[in-house]
Design a protein around this motif. Structure first.
Motif, mmCIF file in Angstrom:
data_model
loop_
_atom_site.group_PDB
_atom_site.id
_atom_site.type_symbol
_atom_site.label_atom_id
_atom_site.label_comp_id
_atom_site.label_asym_id
_atom_site.label_seq_id
_atom_site.Cartn_x
_atom_site.Cartn_y
_atom_site.Cartn_z
ATOM 1 N N ILE A 66 0.891 -1.169 0.000
ATOM 2 C CA ILE A 66 0.000 0.000 0.000
ATOM 3 C C ILE A 66 0.917 1.203 0.000
ATOM 4 C CG2 ILE A 66 -1.706 1.331 1.262
ATOM 5 C CD1 ILE A 66 -2.877 -1.139 2.338
ATOM 6 N N GLY A 67 0.821 2.003 -1.031
ATOM 7 C CA GLY A 67 1.763 3.120 -1.158
ATOM 8 C C GLY A 67 3.168 2.559 -1.253
ATOM 9 N N GLU A 68 4.031 3.007 -0.368
ATOM 10 C CA GLU A 68 5.413 2.519 -0.375
ATOM 11 C C GLU A 68 5.593 1.345 0.587
ATOM 12 O OE1 GLU A 68 8.034 4.087 -2.232
ATOM 13 O OE2 GLU A 68 6.317 5.053 -3.186
ATOM 14 N N ALA A 69 4.592 1.108 1.421
ATOM 15 C CA ALA A 69 4.763 0.097 2.476
ATOM 16 C C ALA A 69 4.372 -1.293 2.006
ATOM 17 C CB ALA A 69 3.894 0.483 3.677
ATOM 18 N N PRO A 70 5.219 -2.282 2.231
ATOM 19 C CA PRO A 70 4.836 -3.645 1.854
ATOM 20 C C PRO A 70 3.775 -4.202 2.797
ATOM 21 C CG PRO A 70 7.000 -3.636 2.886
ATOM 22 C CD PRO A 70 6.571 -2.209 2.817
ATOM 23 N N VAL A 71 2.964 -5.091 2.250
ATOM 24 C CA VAL A 71 1.918 -5.751 3.046
ATOM 25 C C VAL A 71 2.148 -7.253 2.927
ATOM 26 C CG1 VAL A 71 -0.563 -6.054 3.326
ATOM 27 C CG2 VAL A 71 0.317 -3.873 2.549
ATOM 28 N N SER A 72 2.078 -7.944 4.045
ATOM 29 C CA SER A 72 2.500 -9.349 4.045
ATOM 30 C C SER A 72 1.484 -10.302 3.401
ATOM 31 C CB SER A 72 2.775 -9.792 5.485
ATOM 32 O OG SER A 72 1.625 -9.592 6.262
ATOM 33 N N SER A 73 0.203 -9.998 3.548
ATOM 34 C CA SER A 73 -0.808 -10.935 3.037
ATOM 35 C C SER A 73 -2.096 -10.187 2.713
ATOM 36 C CB SER A 73 -1.107 -11.993 4.103
ATOM 37 O OG SER A 73 -1.680 -11.359 5.220
ATOM 38 N N LEU A 74 -3.041 -10.926 2.152
ATOM 39 C CA LEU A 74 -4.336 -10.314 1.847
ATOM 40 C C LEU A 74 -5.087 -9.918 3.114
ATOM 41 C CD1 LEU A 74 -5.712 -12.480 -1.103
ATOM 42 C CD2 LEU A 74 -5.194 -10.052 -1.155
ATOM 43 N N ALA A 75 -4.921 -10.741 4.166
ATOM 44 C CA ALA A 75 -5.580 -10.412 5.443
ATOM 45 C C ALA A 75 -5.008 -9.110 6.007
ATOM 46 C CB ALA A 75 -5.378 -11.558 6.428
ATOM 47 N N ALA A 76 -3.682 -8.959 5.869
ATOM 48 C CA ALA A 76 -3.044 -7.721 6.347
ATOM 49 C C ALA A 76 -3.510 -6.537 5.510
ATOM 50 C CB ALA A 76 -1.529 -7.867 6.285
ATOM 51 N N LEU A 77 -3.661 -6.766 4.206
ATOM 52 C CA LEU A 77 -4.150 -5.697 3.323
ATOM 53 C C LEU A 77 -5.551 -5.269 3.750
ATOM 54 C CD1 LEU A 77 -3.830 -4.059 0.597
ATOM 55 C CD2 LEU A 77 -5.093 -5.924 -0.455
ATOM 56 N N GLU A 78 -6.383 -6.247 4.061
ATOM 57 C CA GLU A 78 -7.757 -5.943 4.455
ATOM 58 C C GLU A 78 -7.781 -5.117 5.737
ATOM 59 O OE1 GLU A 78 -10.493 -9.149 4.276
ATOM 60 O OE2 GLU A 78 -12.140 -7.706 4.462
ATOM 61 N N SER A 79 -6.976 -5.510 6.707
ATOM 62 C CA SER A 79 -7.005 -4.773 7.980
ATOM 63 C C SER A 79 -6.432 -3.368 7.811
ATOM 64 C CB SER A 79 -6.287 -5.565 9.078
ATOM 65 O OG SER A 79 -4.934 -5.314 9.055
ATOM 66 N N LYS A 80 -5.407 -3.231 6.945
ATOM 67 C CA LYS A 80 -4.853 -1.884 6.697
ATOM 68 C C LYS A 80 -5.879 -1.004 5.992
ATOM 69 C CE LYS A 80 0.048 -1.962 6.987
ATOM 70 N NZ LYS A 80 1.247 -1.248 6.606
#
Lengths: 169, 148
Positions: free
Chosen positions: A96-110
């Motif tokens: 998201i933006g410049e920050a990496p996201v570890s998984s789809l679940a993490a993407l959802e919570s972010k």
């Protein structure tokens, strides 16, 4: 009445139903042969406008040049989600933006955190997608995005898709 | 032999055949002819069937894993076909009284039925062609559970 009955008895007509039955069987055969029940398909409704150019929030000259309005220029409030595929077209990495996201679940919570903040009125959400990403993998990310609710209460359904340049897979 | 001769009563069988014909006439759906049923759609749990009741103009695009656009089983040139459909959509909207100029957003919803293994760059080619011709509303078709 009796005269009428007599007339009917004399001129008794027998309908030949065989021809009608032949025709009915032909119709039935047609319908049986062409019958192919379509599977029940679902759909995800989206508005996909072409992406507006992203402006940097640091570009102060452009931002301050219009004194007639207090609103930020379009493109400044852009949420970018980047999706990198691996060689097989599977989802390999997210950001998201410049920050990496570890998984789809993490993407959802972010995303939940971002969209629950009313001070984050994004003009657009851009999905930057690697060229070789398979459609089913893309749909997994799209599904996560469409599950989000905007601060105004509407579900997020407006996305823009951008292809990542060569070299980014 | 003559004494056993008789005419079969065809009325019940005719009744039954007509009932079957009625059933098939009611359940037949020629819309499915526009769908390429060889495509394996992606599985998305939140995908729900939507019935527009014929109120929304739909443009169904079947895209296979090679990125080919198939319309009623015939491979079409993507850009030409979408440009033609955009013109049709514009004319239809104008006939209904809408003022739509070239470049304006079109009221037609593009239904994308793409194979699950289609790479994004091939799919994006179709989406970009649609966007360039004024389509903005899309429906991405998916199954909500894996088919056996």
């Amino acid at each position: 009445m009796s005269r009428l009955r007599k007339k009917r008895a004399h001129g008794d007509v027998e309908l030949n139903l065989a021809a009608m039955l032949d025709m009915a069987f032909q119709l039935l055969t047609f319908f049986i042969l062409t019958f192919k029940p379509a599977p029940v398909e679902g759909q995800v409704n989206l508005r996909l406008p072409p992406p507006a150019p992203i402006q940097s929030a640091n570009a102060t000259k452009d931002l301050g040049s219009d004194t007639s309005t207090n609103e930020l220029p379009k493109g400044v409030k852009t949420l970018t989600i980047t999706i990198f595929p691996n060689e097989r077209g599977d989802l390999a990495a997210l950001g998201i933006g410049e920050a990496p996201v570890s998984s789809l679940a993490a993407l959802e919570s972010k995303l939940k955190t971002i969209f629950s903040d009313p001070s984050n009125p994004f003009d657009q959400v851009i999905l930057q997608v690697g060229k070789s990403l398979r459609y089913d993998e893309l749909m997994r990310v799209v599904e996560v995005c469409t599950r989000q609710t905007l601060p105004d209460g509407h579900p997020l359904s407006k996305l823009s898709l951008v292809e990542l340049p060569d070299g980014s897979k | 032999m003559e004494s056993t001769e008789g005419t079969p009563n065809l009325t019940p069988i005719l009744d039954m055949v007509f009932q079957l014909i009625t059933f098939f006439m009611l359940v037949i759906n020629f819309k499915s002819a526009s769908m390429d049923l060889t495509l394996r759609l992606p599985v998305v749990g939140s995908a729900r069937p939507v019935d527009h009741q014929g109120e929304v103009d739909l443009l169904v695009l079947n895209i296979n894993d090679k990125g080919d656009l198939n319309v009623y089983g015939i491979k079409k040139n993507i850009e030409e076909y979408i440009a033609g459909e955009a013109m049709t959509s514009r004319l239809t909207a104008r006939r209904k009284g809408a003022k739509i100029e070239p470049g304006d957003e079109l009221p037609t919803t593009v239904v994308i039925r793409a194979d699950r293994s289609t790479p994004f760059y091939l799919l994006n080619r179709v989406i970009l062609a649609c966007q360039q011709n004024g389509f903005r509303n899309f429906a991405l078709k998916a199954m909500n559970k894996e088919q056996s």
